[in-house]
Design a protein around this motif. Sequence first.
Motif, mmCIF file in Angstrom:
data_model
loop_
_atom_site.group_PDB
_atom_site.id
_atom_site.type_symbol
_atom_site.label_atom_id
_atom_site.label_comp_id
_atom_site.label_asym_id
_atom_site.label_seq_id
_atom_site.Cartn_x
_atom_site.Cartn_y
_atom_site.Cartn_z
ATOM 1 N N THR A 39 0.828 -1.202 0.000
ATOM 2 C CA THR A 39 0.000 0.000 0.000
ATOM 3 C C THR A 39 0.863 1.253 0.000
ATOM 4 O OG1 THR A 39 -1.773 -1.181 1.129
ATOM 5 C CG2 THR A 39 -1.848 1.216 1.223
ATOM 6 N N ALA A 40 1.917 1.250 0.797
ATOM 7 C CA ALA A 40 2.817 2.412 0.827
ATOM 8 C C ALA A 40 3.452 2.635 -0.547
ATOM 9 C CB ALA A 40 3.893 2.216 1.896
ATOM 10 N N THR A 41 3.885 1.556 -1.175
ATOM 11 C CA THR A 41 4.471 1.651 -2.511
ATOM 12 C C THR A 41 3.437 2.188 -3.510
ATOM 13 O OG1 THR A 41 5.908 -0.225 -2.010
ATOM 14 C CG2 THR A 41 5.650 0.344 -4.327
ATOM 15 N N SER A 42 2.229 1.651 -3.421
ATOM 16 C CA SER A 42 1.156 2.100 -4.309
ATOM 17 C C SER A 42 0.814 3.565 -4.078
ATOM 18 C CB SER A 42 -0.103 1.258 -4.086
ATOM 19 O OG SER A 42 0.107 -0.057 -4.517
ATOM 20 N N GLN A 43 0.818 3.977 -2.817
ATOM 21 C CA GLN A 43 0.485 5.360 -2.495
ATOM 22 C C GLN A 43 1.470 6.341 -3.124
ATOM 23 O OE1 GLN A 43 -2.298 6.698 -0.380
ATOM 24 N NE2 GLN A 43 -2.743 4.876 -1.562
ATOM 25 N N VAL A 44 2.748 6.020 -3.052
ATOM 26 C CA VAL A 44 3.765 6.883 -3.659
ATOM 27 C C VAL A 44 3.504 7.008 -5.163
ATOM 28 C CG1 VAL A 44 6.227 7.078 -4.202
ATOM 29 C CG2 VAL A 44 5.503 6.444 -1.892
ATOM 30 N N ALA A 45 3.248 5.865 -5.805
ATOM 31 C CA ALA A 45 2.987 5.884 -7.257
ATOM 32 C C ALA A 45 1.699 6.641 -7.575
ATOM 33 C CB ALA A 45 2.915 4.455 -7.786
ATOM 34 N N LEU A 46 0.627 6.357 -6.851
ATOM 35 C CA LEU A 46 -0.661 6.985 -7.127
ATOM 36 C C LEU A 46 -0.599 8.499 -6.954
ATOM 37 C CD1 LEU A 46 -3.761 6.464 -7.687
ATOM 38 C CD2 LEU A 46 -4.030 6.703 -5.226
ATOM 39 N N ILE A 47 -0.120 8.945 -5.812
ATOM 40 C CA ILE A 47 -0.085 10.383 -5.535
ATOM 41 C C ILE A 47 0.846 11.096 -6.517
ATOM 42 C CG2 ILE A 47 0.588 12.122 -3.826
ATOM 43 C CD1 ILE A 47 -0.530 10.115 -1.701
ATOM 44 N N GLY A 48 1.989 10.482 -6.799
ATOM 45 C CA GLY A 48 2.909 11.090 -7.762
ATOM 46 C C GLY A 48 2.300 11.224 -9.141
ATOM 47 N N LEU A 49 1.669 10.160 -9.615
ATOM 48 C CA LEU A 49 1.059 10.200 -10.953
ATOM 49 C C LEU A 49 -0.118 11.175 -11.014
ATOM 50 C CD1 LEU A 49 1.278 6.404 -11.804
ATOM 51 C CD2 LEU A 49 2.485 8.263 -12.974
ATOM 52 N N SER A 54 -1.853 12.648 -14.314
ATOM 53 C CA SER A 54 -2.332 11.401 -14.908
ATOM 54 C C SER A 54 -3.823 11.216 -14.616
ATOM 55 C CB SER A 54 -1.533 10.235 -14.328
ATOM 56 O OG SER A 54 -1.950 9.020 -14.883
ATOM 57 N N SER A 55 -4.501 10.459 -15.452
ATOM 58 C CA SER A 55 -5.917 10.170 -15.213
ATOM 59 C C SER A 55 -6.044 9.231 -14.012
ATOM 60 C CB SER A 55 -6.539 9.504 -16.442
ATOM 61 O OG SER A 55 -6.114 8.155 -16.543
ATOM 62 N N PRO A 56 -7.166 9.282 -13.298
ATOM 63 C CA PRO A 56 -7.361 8.377 -12.156
ATOM 64 C C PRO A 56 -7.237 6.904 -12.534
ATOM 65 C CG PRO A 56 -9.013 10.100 -12.116
ATOM 66 C CD PRO A 56 -8.270 10.235 -13.419
ATOM 67 N N THR A 57 -7.737 6.541 -13.708
ATOM 68 C CA THR A 57 -7.682 5.143 -14.136
ATOM 69 C C THR A 57 -6.235 4.697 -14.353
ATOM 70 O OG1 THR A 57 -9.844 5.364 -15.194
ATOM 71 C CG2 THR A 57 -8.484 3.492 -15.865
ATOM 72 N N ALA A 58 -5.476 5.469 -15.098
ATOM 73 C CA ALA A 58 -4.075 5.105 -15.366
ATOM 74 C C ALA A 58 -3.250 5.127 -14.085
ATOM 75 C CB ALA A 58 -3.469 6.047 -16.403
ATOM 76 N N VAL A 62 -1.377 1.759 -12.539
ATOM 77 C CA VAL A 62 0.076 1.710 -12.349
ATOM 78 C C VAL A 62 0.403 1.552 -10.862
ATOM 79 C CG1 VAL A 62 2.214 3.057 -12.528
ATOM 80 C CG2 VAL A 62 0.619 2.983 -14.449
ATOM 81 N N ALA A 63 -0.318 2.268 -10.014
ATOM 82 C CA ALA A 63 -0.075 2.177 -8.571
ATOM 83 C C ALA A 63 -0.361 0.769 -8.053
ATOM 84 C CB ALA A 63 -0.939 3.198 -7.832
ATOM 85 N N PHE A 64 -1.414 0.151 -8.545
ATOM 86 C CA PHE A 64 -1.736 -1.207 -8.111
ATOM 87 C C PHE A 64 -0.611 -2.168 -8.468
ATOM 88 C CE2 PHE A 64 -3.392 -5.436 -8.375
ATOM 89 C CZ PHE A 64 -4.115 -5.541 -7.193
ATOM 90 N N VAL A 65 -0.142 -2.093 -9.690
ATOM 91 C CA VAL A 65 0.947 -2.974 -10.133
ATOM 92 C C VAL A 65 2.223 -2.694 -9.333
ATOM 93 C CG1 VAL A 65 2.448 -3.562 -12.089
ATOM 94 C CG2 VAL A 65 -0.014 -3.339 -12.425
ATOM 95 N N SER A 123 -10.494 20.010 -7.666
ATOM 96 C CA SER A 123 -9.192 19.896 -8.332
ATOM 97 C C SER A 123 -8.071 20.020 -7.316
ATOM 98 C CB SER A 123 -9.060 20.978 -9.409
ATOM 99 O OG SER A 123 -9.141 22.256 -8.814
ATOM 100 N N GLY A 124 -6.878 19.872 -7.811
ATOM 101 C CA GLY A 124 -5.690 20.030 -6.989
ATOM 102 C C GLY A 124 -5.588 18.990 -5.890
ATOM 103 N N LEU A 125 -5.096 19.427 -4.753
ATOM 104 C CA LEU A 125 -4.861 18.525 -3.623
ATOM 105 C C LEU A 125 -6.157 17.888 -3.135
ATOM 106 C CD1 LEU A 125 -2.836 17.302 -1.671
ATOM 107 C CD2 LEU A 125 -3.149 19.311 -0.203
ATOM 108 N N ALA A 126 -7.255 18.641 -3.142
ATOM 109 C CA ALA A 126 -8.539 18.090 -2.690
ATOM 110 C C ALA A 126 -8.942 16.885 -3.549
ATOM 111 C CB ALA A 126 -9.620 19.162 -2.734
ATOM 112 N N ARG A 127 -8.771 16.991 -4.865
ATOM 113 C CA ARG A 127 -9.120 15.881 -5.761
ATOM 114 C C ARG A 127 -8.195 14.692 -5.522
ATOM 115 N NH1 ARG A 127 -8.637 14.565 -11.855
ATOM 116 N NH2 ARG A 127 -10.533 13.360 -12.171
#
Length: 167
Positions: A39-49, A54-58, A62-65, A123-127
């Motif tokens: 989860t920590a690894t995924s969080q770094v990828a998700l928040i960074g992307l 990046s789109s939420p889907t992409a 990527v974060a899941f993988v 948008s932004g941080l809230a999104r």
Amino acid sequence: MGDVSAVTASLPTPQQPHAGQPRLFARLVRAGASSVLATATSQVALIGLLWWGSSPTAASAVAFVAGAIPNYFVARRWAWGRKGKPDFKRELLPYLAVIGLGAVASVGLTTVAGMITEPLEISGLARILVLDAAFLSSYAIVFVFKFALLDRLVYRRGSIPPPTPKP
């Protein structure tokens, strides 16, 4: 009396379920710890992307993988005591099917959250926080089901290949 102990000594001892694996509670705790790492690894990828647009889907895919790869190796070895090369049909393929369900949940919830936030003009941080909450919710919801499927189907005792005799 000597006959009784000789007879009981010669009876085979019943095998423990999941022989060679930690007990159920230990497997659950270790799988949970492995999931926290993922989860920590995924969080770094998700928040960074998401931060980079990046789109939420992409981003969630990527974060899941990104989390699933270390989780596989850590959980397989530490939680279920597996070593060596995994059997593709008996272990790797069922594992991929189980985590695929988790991927559908996390990517799906994050995508839906993205669709909801778009017309609301969040948008932004809230999104990012809303999308991250959706992504994390899926992990929490899926963990128990994923653990049960992995423990009872993928890593069950019967799926362990017999040890090869050493010459």
